[in-house]
Design a protein around this motif. Structure first.
Motif, PDB file in Angstrom:
ATOM      1  N   UNK A 177      36.526  44.406  29.197  1.00 31.37           N
ATOM      2  CA  UNK A 177      37.301  43.506  30.048  1.00 31.37           C
ATOM      3  C   UNK A 177      36.475  42.253  30.288  1.00 31.37           C
ATOM      4  N   UNK A 178      37.022  41.099  29.974  1.00 35.30           N
ATOM      5  CA  UNK A 178      36.327  39.839  30.206  1.00 35.30           C
ATOM      6  C   UNK A 178      36.538  39.422  31.656  1.00 35.30           C
ATOM      7  N   UNK A 179      35.442  39.287  32.398  1.00 34.28           N
ATOM      8  CA  UNK A 179      35.516  38.930  33.810  1.00 34.28           C
ATOM      9  C   UNK A 179      35.607  37.416  33.981  1.00 34.28           C
ATOM     10  N   UNK A 180      36.142  36.948  35.105  1.00 39.16           N
ATOM     11  CA  UNK A 180      36.299  35.499  35.305  1.00 39.16           C
ATOM     12  C   UNK A 180      34.994  34.718  35.237  1.00 39.16           C
ATOM     13  N   UNK A 207      24.463  43.104  35.431  1.00 39.97           N
ATOM     14  CA  UNK A 207      25.609  43.086  36.328  1.00 39.97           C
ATOM     15  C   UNK A 207      26.194  41.679  36.416  1.00 39.97           C
ATOM     16  N   UNK A 208      27.501  41.614  36.636  1.00 38.76           N
ATOM     17  CA  UNK A 208      28.174  40.319  36.706  1.00 38.76           C
ATOM     18  C   UNK A 208      27.550  39.414  37.761  1.00 38.76           C
ATOM     19  N   UNK A 209      27.166  39.986  38.909  1.00 40.84           N
ATOM     20  CA  UNK A 209      26.538  39.174  39.953  1.00 40.84           C
ATOM     21  C   UNK A 209      25.141  38.732  39.545  1.00 40.84           C
ATOM     22  N   UNK A 210      24.407  39.601  38.853  1.00 34.95           N
ATOM     23  CA  UNK A 210      23.048  39.262  38.431  1.00 34.95           C
ATOM     24  C   UNK A 210      23.032  38.126  37.416  1.00 34.95           C
ATOM     25  N   UNK A 377      35.384  30.614  39.801  1.00 35.26           N
ATOM     26  CA  UNK A 377      35.736  31.936  39.279  1.00 35.26           C
ATOM     27  C   UNK A 377      35.608  33.019  40.337  1.00 35.26           C
ATOM     28  N   UNK A 378      34.852  32.731  41.402  1.00 31.45           N
ATOM     29  CA  UNK A 378      34.651  33.720  42.461  1.00 31.45           C
ATOM     30  C   UNK A 378      34.480  32.985  43.790  1.00 31.45           C
ATOM     31  N   UNK A 379      35.518  32.305  44.251  1.00 36.99           N
ATOM     32  CA  UNK A 379      35.400  31.455  45.448  1.00 36.99           C
ATOM     33  C   UNK A 379      35.017  32.223  46.701  1.00 36.99           C
ATOM     34  N   UNK A 380      35.370  33.513  46.769  1.00 36.67           N
ATOM     35  CA  UNK A 380      35.046  34.293  47.957  1.00 36.67           C
ATOM     36  C   UNK A 380      33.548  34.525  48.118  1.00 36.67           C
ATOM     37  N   UNK A 386      27.290  26.677  51.298  1.00 37.29           N
ATOM     38  CA  UNK A 386      27.140  26.432  49.872  1.00 37.29           C
ATOM     39  C   UNK A 386      26.181  27.384  49.196  1.00 37.29           C
ATOM     40  N   UNK A 387      25.904  28.530  49.811  1.00 35.37           N
ATOM     41  CA  UNK A 387      25.117  29.576  49.181  1.00 35.37           C
ATOM     42  C   UNK A 387      26.043  30.491  48.374  1.00 35.37           C
ATOM     43  N   UNK A 388      25.444  31.287  47.510  1.00 37.70           N
ATOM     44  CA  UNK A 388      26.149  32.376  46.839  1.00 37.70           C
ATOM     45  C   UNK A 388      25.852  33.661  47.595  1.00 37.70           C
ATOM     46  N   UNK A 389      26.900  34.423  47.930  1.00 39.43           N
ATOM     47  CA  UNK A 389      26.714  35.728  48.569  1.00 39.43           C
ATOM     48  C   UNK A 389      27.755  36.695  48.005  1.00 39.43           C
ATOM     49  N   UNK A 390      27.306  37.593  47.155  1.00 39.86           N
ATOM     50  CA  UNK A 390      28.191  38.630  46.630  1.00 39.86           C
ATOM     51  C   UNK A 390      27.835  39.965  47.278  1.00 39.86           C
ATOM     52  N   UNK A 391      28.776  40.899  47.223  1.00 41.75           N
ATOM     53  CA  UNK A 391      28.483  42.261  47.670  1.00 41.75           C
ATOM     54  C   UNK A 391      29.403  43.224  46.925  1.00 41.75           C
ATOM     55  N   UNK A 392      29.081  44.516  46.926  1.00 43.65           N
ATOM     56  CA  UNK A 392      29.844  45.474  46.116  1.00 43.65           C
ATOM     57  C   UNK A 392      31.315  45.583  46.473  1.00 43.65           C
ATOM     58  N   UNK A 393      31.698  45.145  47.673  1.00 49.62           N
ATOM     59  CA  UNK A 393      33.098  45.216  48.059  1.00 49.62           C
ATOM     60  C   UNK A 393      33.961  44.116  47.478  1.00 49.62           C
ATOM     61  N   UNK A 394      33.349  43.065  46.926  1.00 47.44           N
ATOM     62  CA  UNK A 394      34.120  42.014  46.270  1.00 47.44           C
ATOM     63  C   UNK A 394      34.658  42.527  44.937  1.00 47.44           C
ATOM     64  N   UNK A 395      35.790  41.989  44.530  1.00 46.90           N
ATOM     65  CA  UNK A 395      36.423  42.414  43.275  1.00 46.90           C
ATOM     66  C   UNK A 395      36.655  43.921  43.265  1.00 46.90           C
ATOM     67  N   UNK A 396      37.072  44.474  44.390  1.00 47.47           N
ATOM     68  CA  UNK A 396      37.262  45.925  44.473  1.00 47.47           C
ATOM     69  C   UNK A 396      38.242  46.423  43.420  1.00 47.47           C
TER      70      UNK A 396
END
Length: 412
Positions: A177-180, A207-210, A377-380, A386-396
């Motif tokens: 699956x190609x991710x955004x 990982x996509x976030x990494x 591609x991941x506005x949330x 203006x920092x990047x902050x991802x967590x495992x609950x995103x893109x559930x």
């Protein structure tokens, strides 16, 4: 009866929970067993580590007093097999009893048999009534994650999918699956060695976030860039694939050797330097620096559930001092106008924006916020600062992602 999978899983759990060694380190010291048994043992041990709080809550009504630690390990393994891995009840109970006997716990074999038979009968109903995300998360972590705690802890209940970064000229492999954001994803449990192109170096596990910090650094062909604390090399590979002249700095010689092996397989080149990044200086100021700093790694709990049991709040405090020192060193490496991306695979607030604030307070840099266009591609994942902050609950709905913080600074 007992079996190699349960024996190995018992050893892994003992190493993590009783001797406080990482699961990865414990795996490296397992005796030689069939690769399928090794993989199954890893999965079983990881399941227990991921769901230990829930398993203990299911077992509690059937235990009149606290069993010795090795006996609790056997009970957790048996309960996990019954409730989470769909092992037939007879096999799960029999192998747990056999494991108790093989480990010198014969006086407790009757207890193991009786408790697990009760779990086989009524454990599933009890499990359904529990607040598993809360039970499986240490209080200090749950509290630190704030409003996102439940979403994060819920994502931790499952294994992470397998994400890959493609070399610049690669096409996504069949079934991916190609991710955004440009990464490709396979379901959890996929054997990476079976994916076409992996052995040929056309893609690597990341990982996509990494993969985001290197992309947000926006490396250009011919730029001189340092990748600090670079092993195992996924970000070094991204920078080199973009055509940058990369110097990869890694203090640990074993990890540096692994980085070299990876670059060779990917058919990419970088100048590899074994050094402490806080002491190393380039021969001339650099265009850019990528600092993926040592951290608590709480953003990777889905992949490394031993972190739930090994990390303590005091560990975070010690790491922030190291992160400040690395940030100061990275800034010194840059030419005026040069850019720095600071990143950590951590969910802990202390390792994110306060470290950037401390660097800004020292002077010599300004914040360069990530723009909405850069993170379209991941506005949330873009914070108000203006920092990047991802967590495992995103893109559930897609399988989540690791937890990362990143910020960009410009040398003035």
């Amino acid at each position: 009866m007992s079996d190699p999978t349960r024996e190995a899983a018992f050893d892994l759990l003992g190493a993590v929970l009783l001797r406080r060694r990482s699961l990865e380190e414990a795996l490296s010291t397992l005796p030689q067993i069939d690769p399928r048994d090794r993989a199954a043992a890893h999965r079983l041990a990881a399941t227990v580590l991921r769901r230990a709080g829930t398993l203990d809550a299911v077992l509690a009504p059937y235990l009149r007093k606290e069993p010795p630690d090795p006996v609790r390990l056997v009970l957790r393994l048996g309960a996990a097999a019954l409730l989470l891995l769909e092992t037939p009840p007879h096999a799960a109970v029999a192998t747990a009893v056999g494991l108790a006997r093989s480990r010198g716990l014969t006086p407790f074999a009757g207890l193991v048999n009786a408790v697990l038979r009760k779990v086989a009968t009524s454990g599933a109903a009890a499990l359904a009534e529990l607040d598993a995300p809360r039970l499986d998360t240490p209080t200090w972590l749950w509290t630190s994650w704030g409003d996102a705690a439940r979403a994060i802890a819920t994502a931790h209940q499952q294994e992470a999918p397998l994400d890959l970064t493609l070399a610049a000229v690669s096409e996504p492999p069949d079934g991916a699956a190609l991710l955004p954001t440009g990464s490709v994803r396979f379901p959890a449990g996929t054997r990476v060695a079976d994916i076409p192109g992996f052995e040929d170096g056309l893609l690597w596990v990341q990982d996509a976030a990494a993969a985001l910090p290197a992309r947000l650094l926006a490396p250009q062909a011919g730029e001189r860039i340092a990748d600090l604390c670079a092993a195992p090399g996924g970000k070094t590979g991204q920078l080199a694939a973009a055509g940058a002249e990369v110097t990869a700095i890694e203090r640990d010689p074993t990890r540096l050797a692994r980085l070299a092996e990876n670059l060779h397989r990917w058919q990419l080149t970088a100048d590899l330097v074994q050094a402490d990044a806080t002491a190393w200086m380039p021969p001339a100021p650099l265009d850019a620096v990528l600092l993926d700093a040592p951290c608590s790694a709480t953003g990777t709990i889905r992949r490394h559930p031993d972190i739930l049991h090994l990390k303590r709040p005091r560990d975070v405090q010690a790491l922030t001092r190291q992160q400040d020192a690395l940030l100061a060193a990275a800034i010194r490496m840059l030419r005026p106008g040069g850019r720095l991306v600071y990143a950590v695979c951590s969910l802990q607030p202390e390792e994110g924006s306060p470290r950037v604030a401390a660097a800004l307070a020292q002077g010599g840099v300004r914040l360069d916020p990530f723009t909405p266009e850069e993170l379209q591609a991941i506005p949330e994942a873009r914070t108000p600062e203006g920092f990047l902050r991802t967590h495992p609950g995103l893109w559930a709905d897609r399988g989540g992602m690791d937890g990362f913080f990143a910020a960009r600074l410009i040398r003035v």
